[in-house]
Design an enzyme around this catalytic site. Structure first.
Site, short mmCIF file in Angstrom:
data_model
loop_
_atom_site.label_atom_id
_atom_site.label_comp_id
_atom_site.label_asym_id
_atom_site.label_seq_id
_atom_site.Cartn_x
_atom_site.Cartn_y
_atom_site.Cartn_z
N GLU A 31 0.82 -1.21 0.00
CA GLU A 31 0.00 0.00 0.00
C GLU A 31 0.86 1.26 0.00
O GLU A 31 0.58 2.23 -0.71
CB GLU A 31 -0.94 0.00 1.21
CG GLU A 31 -2.14 -0.90 1.08
CD GLU A 31 -3.18 -0.63 2.15
OE1 GLU A 31 -3.41 0.56 2.47
OE2 GLU A 31 -3.77 -1.59 2.67
N SER A 37 6.35 -19.74 -0.82
CA SER A 37 6.34 -21.16 -0.51
C SER A 37 5.76 -21.93 -1.69
O SER A 37 5.16 -21.34 -2.59
CB SER A 37 5.51 -21.45 0.75
OG SER A 37 4.54 -20.46 0.98
N ASP A 41 -4.97 -3.10 6.13
CA ASP A 41 -5.38 -1.85 5.50
C ASP A 41 -4.82 -0.68 6.29
O ASP A 41 -4.91 -0.65 7.53
CB ASP A 41 -6.90 -1.72 5.45
CG ASP A 41 -7.52 -2.34 4.21
OD1 ASP A 41 -6.76 -2.86 3.37
OD2 ASP A 41 -8.75 -2.31 4.08
#
Length: 821
Positions: A195, A263, A338
């Protein structure tokens, strides 16, 4: 003169003797903490005797008459081999590193205190199932039994590191184990950094349409247009005002971009298995350290034997198999973080804007004790959205408008986190369906759980899914105003909406951190994924055989062919191959021709012994730098790894992406061919300056050296020679045998993030299953088990993963008997 010479000789001899005595004393004190694996010990807290059999690779096989005693034995074994690592993890979770390391870790402690991880772990203890509470208490008792033994028997403080740092070891508590999971969640969560980078890039670009090039979406259905970050955050600084991202603090658990977690895992049903039994391969990727974060162990529980990879501090086998079930985990890349802009009240900075007006921050003062310095008091501030973060985190300050702060919503910030109960319950699950059901308790970090039982293969995404409003302004991709209701989380989605694939048609299921679903927002799961390349190679290898074997799964796990190289080289070199003029030896043109000739015959295999991978990697790195530097300025520093989708968009000119090839600050209009040629020359100059040898003599393994660095002593002169483990390795950023490169200017291709654990399980013959970790079982630098598994790991070899007690006892390195007092 002879008199002076005799005295100088005597003084030199005395200095040598004193040095030898000092070294001998240091060795003696350090060796006192080497565990004795062959002994009997009476301890409090057991209901019956426990036997710990150490097999030839120093894997403890813990035999007990009750589950509680088995967990006690695991705690004791972890503390025998990894006590320093456990104490460091606990201090990290508590925000108390500065008590040992001084101001170097003040920023780390400050962030952890603001997130309040340890208090959240403490409040989560009572949320666990009764069985898990019993396991946590028994495990803690086992750890404390070892600490008491160290104190009572003067066993060198338990580990050599305790001679250099504070040796006090408070008793282990159940909350400590939950706190370790929260630290792991922080290391495996990358949406926060994404972000911030998206916002910084948006502010740096003149053309907002170019954001989709440099931060491309994984192919699939399109994403609706987003507002520019400047619209969401009026007053955010643009262009030259932006500062480059700040460097990491010492021992900071925040992951660098692209290293939040990776992974591989895949499974085959009986009809896709040559042996007629289910197959599973898994290799979770984390930062390489010495010792590894992984520790191999076997527990004998009431439900049967369980064996696999554990994490010291946690009383559970996190990846492995039981007699009924096999499981592996991959980072799901669920968007579970967020950022929210919080507007401060201009008349009272103790208040922030909410949908209902101004509200006071929830605050608490916290004192950080600092070695050799005065304590520092910080004020923790929480909003309704989550904790307020300092501006230094990923350089948040550069995108935060004046009069605002930034808060974080994150699923791991739960005071009733039952992830531990899910991990404990998984070990006793009898089949795939039971494993999926018990995993509903799992909160964070979100994972894709790949499962097999005798008949079925499955994959389930586990972890809490945040519920977002359909009209969320940024869809969770950019920091958004926290005072607008539709930007706030609306609770969680039901567990049955988490992606689930049980007994899929075709009989193969797997994940390489690739995009797994394509649902519309807000049920989308994520816009950011960890892989767009490895999955192509995996798909080809899985579909290339009608049936698979344990060995074919190992072959895929160790595959070093780069699909990115196979795609990009024909694109960027299309106008350069076989088009140059003849050039004399020693000229840049001749050297460029030699490089292109080598690459023309290369199949994309990132083999440590070949020169082509290094030429290719240096070329792509130089190419991306030339493409983005003039457009992004200092923000380009954050793009320290090649993004194949970006390069492909540019050279295919998707939606006008070839515009990146033109250098904005030059009068001429450069083409992509021009930039590719210049970048190749840049790469060859760098190779010559760094390695100074003929191109044919280069070795990728010299650049792609795996460095398992001791987290504390790894930079100390002389000591680092003994505590760090270095290995030439194959693979790269986009191969199934993934070895994520550092991207750092001084060693850009050093292997720093890879599969610290590998396991392959065959349920047709379970005792033929195999596993390995990247270093050794012991965290003691004087132990022969400090790095003994490392060479096997480097060569792609494994050790047996058997639940047969007699195989464990054969050639055992020791048997410890814990007697109940």
């Amino acid at each position: 003169m002879r008199f002076l010479f005799r005295w100088l000789l005597r003084l030199a001899s005395l200095a040598i003797v004193l040095a030898v005595v000092a070294v001998a004393l240091v060795y003696y004190l350090a060796s006192r903490s080497l565990p004795d694996y062959s002994k009997e010990l009476s301890v409090a807290g057991l209901t019956a005797d426990v036997e710990i059999v150490r097999d030839n690779s120093n894997v403890p096989h813990i035999f007990a008459r009750s589950d509680r005693d088995a967990y006690f034995g695991l705690g004791y074994a972890h503390a025998q081999d990894r006590l320093w690592q456990m104490m460091l993890l606990r201090r990290t979770a508590q925000g108390r590193l500065s008590e040992l390391f001084g101001r170097r870790t003040l920023e780390t402690d400050s962030l952890i205190r603001r997130l309040d991880l340890y208090n959240l772990a403490r409040s989560s203890v009572e949320a666990q199932t009764p069985e898990t509470l019993d396991a946590l208490e028994a495990y803690a008792a086992g750890v404390n039994a070892r600490i008491e033994e160290i104190n009572n028997s003067s066993l060198g403080r338990g580990a050599p590191e305790f001679f250099l740092f504070d040796a006090r070891m408070p008793p282990w508590q159940p909350a400590d184990s939950i706190a370790v999971i929260k630290v792991m969640a922080l290391q495996l969560s990358g949406h926060l950094s994404e972000e911030v980078l998206r916002a910084r890039t948006s502010l740096a670009l003149d053309d907002p349409d170019r954001l989709a090039d440099v931060l491309p979406d994984i192919p699939g259905d399109g994403v609706a247009a987003l507002p520019e970050y400047a619209e969401l955050a009026p007053g955010a600084r643009r262009h030259a005002e932006l500062a480059p991202a700040s460097g990491e603090d010492f021992l900071m658990p925040l992951p660098e971009r692209g290293q939040a977690g990776a992974s591989n895992a895949w499974a085959a049903a009986p009809d896709r298995s040559a042996s007629g039994g289910t197959l599973l391969a898994g290799d979770p990727h984390l930062g390489l350290t010495a010792p590894s974060i992984w520790y191999l162990a076997r527990l004998q529980l009431s439900s049967g034997g369980v064996i696999g990879g554990t994490i010291p501090g946690i009383p559970a086998v996190m990846v492995g198999r039981s007699q009924q079930l096999g499981w592996a985990i991959t980072s799901s890349y669920l968007d579970d973080q967020d950022l929210h802009l919080e507007e401060l009240n201009p008349d009272n900075n103790n208040e922030y804007r909410t949908p209902d007006g101004w509200a006071e921050f929830r605050t608490r003062r916290s004192i950080i004790e600092i070695k050799d310095a005065a304590p520092v008091t910080i004020t923790q501030r929480w909003t309704e959205n989550g904790p307020v973060l300092p501006g230094s985190v990923y350089d948040l300050g550069s995108i935060t408008p004046q009069g605002h702060v930034m808060s974080l919503s994150w699923t791991a910030l739960s005071g009733s986190d039952t992830s531990m109960s899910a991990a404990v319950g998984l070990m006793k699950a009898g089949d795939v369906r039971e494993a999926i059901d018990v995993s509903e308790l799992y909160v964070a970090p979100s994972q894709n759980l790949t499962l097999i039982d005798d008949e079925t293969v499955a994959m389930k995404t586990i972890g809490t899914f945040p519920r977002r409003a359909a009209n969320h302004q940024s869809r969770g991709r950019l920091p958004s105003p926290g005072w607008i209701n539709t930007n706030r989380w609306q609770g969680r989605l039901p567990y049955d909406q988490n992606p689930e694939f049980v007994a899929p048609e075709g009989g193969i299921v797997g994940n390489t951190n690739n995009k797994i679903i394509d649902r519309d927002f807000p049920r989308h799961m994520s816009f950011e994924w960890g892989d767009s390349q490895r999955v192509m190679r995996w798909r080809a290898m899985m579909q290339g055989r009608e049936v698979h074997t344990r060995d074919s799964f190992i072959e895929a796990q160790l595959d070093t062919v780069s699909p990115a190289a196979r795609t990009l080289l024909p694109l960027i070199g299309s106008d350069l191959w076989y088009t140059g003029e003849a050039a004399p030896e020693g000229t840049p043109e001749r050297r460029r021709r030699q490089a292109l000739d080598l690459l023309a015959e290369w199949n994309g295999e990132m083999n440590e012994h070949l020169p082509e991978p290094l030429i290719y990697a240096a070329w792509l790195r130089a190419l991306q730098e030339r493409l983005i530097r003039d457009d992004l300025g200092p923000v380009a520093d954050a793009y320290d790894h090649v993004e194949p989708l970006f390069i492909e968009r540019v050279f295919r000119d998707i939606d006008g992406a070839a515009a990146w090839c033109d250098v904005v600050r030059s009068a001429a209009e450069e083409t992509c061919t021009d930039i590719a040629r210049l970048a190749l020359d840049d790469a060859l100059v760098w190779i010559d300056e760094t390695y100074g040898t003929a191109l044919e003599s280069l070795r990728w393994g010299d650049a792609h050296e795996a460095v398992h660095e001791h987290q504390v002593l790894g930079e100390v002169p002389i000591l680092k020679t003994f505590v760090n483990i270095r290995q030439s390795t194959s693979g790269g950023d986009f191969t199934l045998q993934r070895g994520r490169t550092s991207g750092a200017p001084e060693h850009p291709f050093r292997n720093v993030h890879a599969a610290g654990y590998r396991g392959v399980y065959d349920f047709a013959d379970p005792d033929s299953s195999v596993f390995i970790i990247a270093t050794g079982q012991s965290g003691h630098l004087l132990s022969r088990h400090y790095d003994d598994l490392g060479q096997l790991w480097r060569r792609g070899e494994y050790i047996p993963m058997s639940l047969d007690p007699e195989l464990a006892r054969a050639a055992a390195v020791g048997v410890t008997r814990l007697r109940a007092e």
